[in-house]
Write a protein that holds these residues in place. Structure first.
Motif, short mmCIF file in Angstrom:
data_model
loop_
_atom_site.label_atom_id
_atom_site.label_comp_id
_atom_site.label_asym_id
_atom_site.label_seq_id
_atom_site.Cartn_x
_atom_site.Cartn_y
_atom_site.Cartn_z
N LYS A 140 0.98 -1.14 -0.01
CA LYS A 140 0.10 -0.07 -0.02
C LYS A 140 0.95 1.12 0.12
O LYS A 140 2.07 1.20 0.55
N TRP A 141 0.45 2.39 -0.60
CA TRP A 141 1.24 3.63 -0.79
C TRP A 141 1.12 4.25 0.67
O TRP A 141 0.27 4.02 1.66
N THR A 142 2.47 4.84 0.99
CA THR A 142 2.56 5.57 2.22
C THR A 142 2.20 6.94 2.29
O THR A 142 2.42 7.52 1.18
N ASP A 143 2.28 7.87 3.27
CA ASP A 143 2.28 9.21 3.37
C ASP A 143 3.47 9.97 2.51
O ASP A 143 3.72 11.06 1.80
N ASP A 144 4.83 9.15 2.58
CA ASP A 144 6.01 9.71 1.94
C ASP A 144 5.87 9.66 0.52
O ASP A 144 6.56 10.59 -0.04
N PHE A 145 4.99 9.00 -0.19
CA PHE A 145 4.84 9.11 -1.60
C PHE A 145 3.74 10.10 -1.98
O PHE A 145 3.16 10.22 -3.09
#
Length: 235
Positions: A140-145
């Motif tokens: 899953k995507w993280t906030d860093d991206f």
């Protein structure tokens, strides 16, 4: 911003570059004049991706076309040395093109890659903190991206908590009035356009009037952007 790539970032650059090259070939060859001469159809996801691939030496601009270098090689040669900005542009291509990829376009759901090349990208993304591994097959995507996903409208800037008011006011005081008028105008009301225009010149915590940065990067403070957007656009 540190331009030198870490070992993990180098692996990510290679994975994204080879995957994007594969995507450009599979999507554009049938609509191009030759297998090694691609036309980007003036479509943003292809334009951004092809430009990023040119930066790392896998394509070359040739008039209105992109020449594929080493067209018959499944694993073409990449230069040994690249900069962090090269990776940022490749990630920009990935984010923009993700809307056209079956395994990626649901940006709030788990990513379960069905191709080896995309699985390699996801593993490398997780190593750099841009994805989280949630099983041996899913990510899953993280906030860093977030900078890349918000820039291309996959995530909404309004989902990010606004920075404290004193930080927002201090940042606004550092922006020339003419630029504040521009950022608060209709051309920057669309949130993806707002973050693009704001962070093009808000670099390393200050406004750089003589610079313009084209790709998102790790130093995009989305909490600050959310606060400034709210202040300028009253939302």
């Amino acid at each position: 911003m540190v331009e030198k790539l870490s070992e993990e970032e180098t692996a990510l650059l290679q994975a994204v570059a080879f995957w994007l090259r594969e995507e450009m070939l599979s999507h554009l060859v049938d609509m191009s004049p030759a297998p090694d001469l691609l036309h980007d159809l003036a479509q943003s996801n292809y334009e951004i991706s092809c430009s990023a691939l040119e930066r790392v030496g896998l394509l070359a601009s040739e008039g209105h076309y992109w020449r594929v270098l080493e067209p018959n090689n499944d694993q073409p040669t990449l230069a040994i040395s690249h900069k962090r900005s090269d990776l940022d542009h490749l990630l920009d291509g990935l984010a923009c093109h993700s809307d056209y990829v079956n395994d990626l376009y649901r940006h709030y759901e788990a990513v379960v890659p069905t191709k080896h090349s995309l699985n390699r990208v996801c593993i490398a993304m997780a190593e750099c903190g841009y994805m989280e591994t949630i099983s041996n097959k899913a990510f899953k995507w993280t906030d860093d991206f977030g900078p890349w996903l918000v820039r291309h409208g996959a995530w909404d800037l309004g989902e990010f908590e606004t920075a404290p008011q004193e930080e927002v006011v201090k940042a606004l005081e550092a922006i020339p009035d003419k630029r504040k008028d521009w950022l608060s105008g209709s051309l920057c009301r669309h949130k993806p356009d707002f973050v693009r225009c704001f962070f093009a010149q808000w670099i390393n915590g200050k406004w750089e009037e003589e610079e313009w940065r084209y790709a998102p990067s790790d130093d995009w403070d989305l909490n600050l952007a959310a606060g400034i957007y709210t202040k300028l656009h009253g939302q």
